[in-house]
Scaffold this motif. Structure first.
Motif, PDB file in Angstrom:
ATOM      1  N   GLU A 227       0.842  -1.214   0.000  1.00  0.00           N
ATOM      2  CA  GLU A 227       0.000   0.000   0.000  1.00  0.00           C
ATOM      3  C   GLU A 227       0.873   1.259   0.000  1.00  0.00           C
ATOM      4  O   GLU A 227       0.574   2.238  -0.699  1.00  0.00           O
ATOM      5  CB  GLU A 227      -0.907   0.049   1.240  1.00  0.00           C
ATOM      6  N   THR A 228       1.936   1.230   0.785  1.00  0.00           N
ATOM      7  CA  THR A 228       2.829   2.401   0.839  1.00  0.00           C
ATOM      8  C   THR A 228       3.440   2.665  -0.537  1.00  0.00           C
ATOM      9  O   THR A 228       3.499   3.809  -1.002  1.00  0.00           O
ATOM     10  CB  THR A 228       3.951   2.163   1.881  1.00  0.00           C
ATOM     11  N   ALA A 229       3.876   1.586  -1.186  1.00  0.00           N
ATOM     12  CA  ALA A 229       4.479   1.735  -2.521  1.00  0.00           C
ATOM     13  C   ALA A 229       3.455   2.308  -3.496  1.00  0.00           C
ATOM     14  O   ALA A 229       3.773   3.192  -4.305  1.00  0.00           O
ATOM     15  CB  ALA A 229       4.994   0.380  -3.011  1.00  0.00           C
TER      16      ALA A 229
ATOM     17  N   GLU B 152      11.058   5.760  -8.263  1.00  0.00           N
ATOM     18  CA  GLU B 152      12.221   5.055  -7.700  1.00  0.00           C
ATOM     19  C   GLU B 152      12.306   5.254  -6.196  1.00  0.00           C
ATOM     20  O   GLU B 152      11.976   6.331  -5.693  1.00  0.00           O
ATOM     21  CB  GLU B 152      13.511   5.612  -8.331  1.00  0.00           C
ATOM     22  N   ILE B 153      12.744   4.209  -5.517  1.00  0.00           N
ATOM     23  CA  ILE B 153      13.119   4.359  -4.114  1.00  0.00           C
ATOM     24  C   ILE B 153      14.564   3.885  -3.965  1.00  0.00           C
ATOM     25  O   ILE B 153      15.080   3.154  -4.813  1.00  0.00           O
ATOM     26  CB  ILE B 153      12.209   3.578  -3.135  1.00  0.00           C
TER      27      ILE B 153
ATOM     28  N   VAL C 113      21.385   3.026  -3.984  1.00  0.00           N
ATOM     29  CA  VAL C 113      21.064   3.115  -5.405  1.00  0.00           C
ATOM     30  C   VAL C 113      19.549   3.224  -5.596  1.00  0.00           C
ATOM     31  O   VAL C 113      18.769   2.650  -4.826  1.00  0.00           O
ATOM     32  CB  VAL C 113      21.593   1.885  -6.186  1.00  0.00           C
ATOM     33  N   PRO C 114      19.117   3.966  -6.641  1.00  0.00           N
ATOM     34  CA  PRO C 114      17.684   4.062  -6.925  1.00  0.00           C
ATOM     35  C   PRO C 114      17.193   2.806  -7.647  1.00  0.00           C
ATOM     36  O   PRO C 114      17.920   2.243  -8.467  1.00  0.00           O
ATOM     37  CB  PRO C 114      17.590   5.282  -7.852  1.00  0.00           C
ATOM     38  N   LYS C 115      15.976   2.380  -7.297  1.00  0.00           N
ATOM     39  CA  LYS C 115      15.398   1.191  -7.953  1.00  0.00           C
ATOM     40  C   LYS C 115      13.948   1.490  -8.305  1.00  0.00           C
ATOM     41  O   LYS C 115      13.217   2.091  -7.516  1.00  0.00           O
ATOM     42  CB  LYS C 115      15.404  -0.006  -6.989  1.00  0.00           C
TER      43      LYS C 115
ATOM     44  N   ILE D 137      10.044  -4.025  -5.410  1.00  0.00           N
ATOM     45  CA  ILE D 137      11.145  -3.302  -6.042  1.00  0.00           C
ATOM     46  C   ILE D 137      11.709  -4.186  -7.152  1.00  0.00           C
ATOM     47  O   ILE D 137      11.847  -5.399  -6.986  1.00  0.00           O
ATOM     48  CB  ILE D 137      12.260  -3.028  -5.002  1.00  0.00           C
ATOM     49  N   GLU D 138      12.025  -3.547  -8.290  1.00  0.00           N
ATOM     50  CA  GLU D 138      12.649  -4.307  -9.378  1.00  0.00           C
ATOM     51  C   GLU D 138      14.131  -4.439  -9.084  1.00  0.00           C
ATOM     52  O   GLU D 138      14.851  -3.448  -9.037  1.00  0.00           O
ATOM     53  CB  GLU D 138      12.460  -3.576 -10.718  1.00  0.00           C
TER      54      GLU D 138
END
Ligand code: ZN
Ligand code: ZN
Length: 285
Positions: free
Chosen positions: A252-254, A264-265, A274-276, A283-284
């Motif tokens: 839900e947060t995502a 990206e987080i 690093v950003p993903k 997350i990818e």
């Protein structure tokens, strides 16, 4: 798809369960990058911080887990470091033993720390602290809170800003202040500007929601919208105090972050932030 969490307590401080219990929970919750962040030792006894005498054991315990589980997930040793005006708490801790740190403001000054009246405890405790440490003025209390946080951002090496606006925890129905007031917004914006300048990551902490203490994130959505506009890096965290909370509500947060515009987080990968790309699925990697 996977998740990451860097705000993780345990029985080294005020959490339940040993660090390995959290690693086991991480494995069943698809967490591939897990950071431990016990409350750092502080120069007064209380029931939530890690005692200084256990700091060495803490670092060694996380090290053992890093090696034991190295083929299955990345594990990092961090701390949630308290910042209190006029006290240099971090000076007694060998921060070079850590992979990262979260900086948090829980106390409105030395007296508040000594009396153990944290801003995230019960409303009566916040009132005690406002009366004793801030001349009875909520505005002064909020100013002290954000000024301490800005000083932390500008003068320390912390990586993540912990629960940026937890001063609002007891502010249900605007009991103490109105987040729409200009003076409040100005303090928050000045804090975000400092974070942006110093390249700090802001955590989107859903711990208050999953523990049913409050119905918003730390920080509030309007602040997250500003973070997005200002291109400030964010990470999702649960502030877990028990293994079952480790990835609670992450989906839900995502989704909420995607809705604001975030694509990206930031996570720790091979020791670097690093950003993903991410979605409500994870997350990818
Ligand atoms: Zn905290
Ligand atoms: Zn915490």
């Amino acid at each position: 798809m996977a998740w990451a969490n860097y705000h993780t307590h345990s029985d080294f401080c005020d959490g339940t369960g040993c660090p390995e219990d959290y690693v086991e929970s991480a494995l069943v919750n698809d967490i591939v990058s897990l950071g431990f962040s016990s409350h750092c030792p502080v120069p007064v006894e209380n029931d939530f911080s890690m005692p200084m005498a256990r700091f060495d054991e803490y670092c060694k315990t996380i090290d053992v887990l890093k090696n034991k589980y190295s083929s299955r997930l990345e594990i990092y040793c961090g701390l949630e470091v308290d910042f209190v005006r006029d006290i240099d708490i971090a000076k007694d801790i060998d921060l070079s033993r850590l992979d990262y740190s979260i900086g948090s403001v829980h106390f409105l000054g030395r007296e508040a720390l000594m009396m153990n009246t944290s801003v995230d405890m019960r409303k009566e405790m916040l009132e005690d602290s406002i009366n004793r440490d801030c001349s009875g003025s909520i505005k002064e209390a909020v100013e002290i809170y954000y000024n301490t946080m800005r000083e932390m951002i500008c003068t320390s090496d912390i990586n993540i800003i912990g629960h940026l606006d937890i001063i609002k925890k007891n502010n249900k129905d605007n009991a103490f202040f109105n987040e729409n007031d200009k003076w409040y917004r100005d303090l928050v914006i000045a804090t975000l500007e400092a974070a942006s300048k110093k390249n700090k990551i802001i955590e989107v902490n859903n711990g208050g929601i999953t523990r049913k203490k409050i119905d918003t994130y730390y920080p509030s959505v309007w602040i997250l919208e500003k973070c997005f506009e200002m291109n400030i890096p964010v990470t999702i965290s649960s502030d877990a105090h028990s293994p079952s909370q480790l990835a609670a509500g992450f989906s839900e947060t995502a989704k909420d972050l995607n809705d604001i515009g975030f694509k990206e987080i930031f996570i720790l990968e091979q020791g670097k932030w690093v950003p993903k790309k991410f979605s409500s699925e994870g997350i990818e990697i």
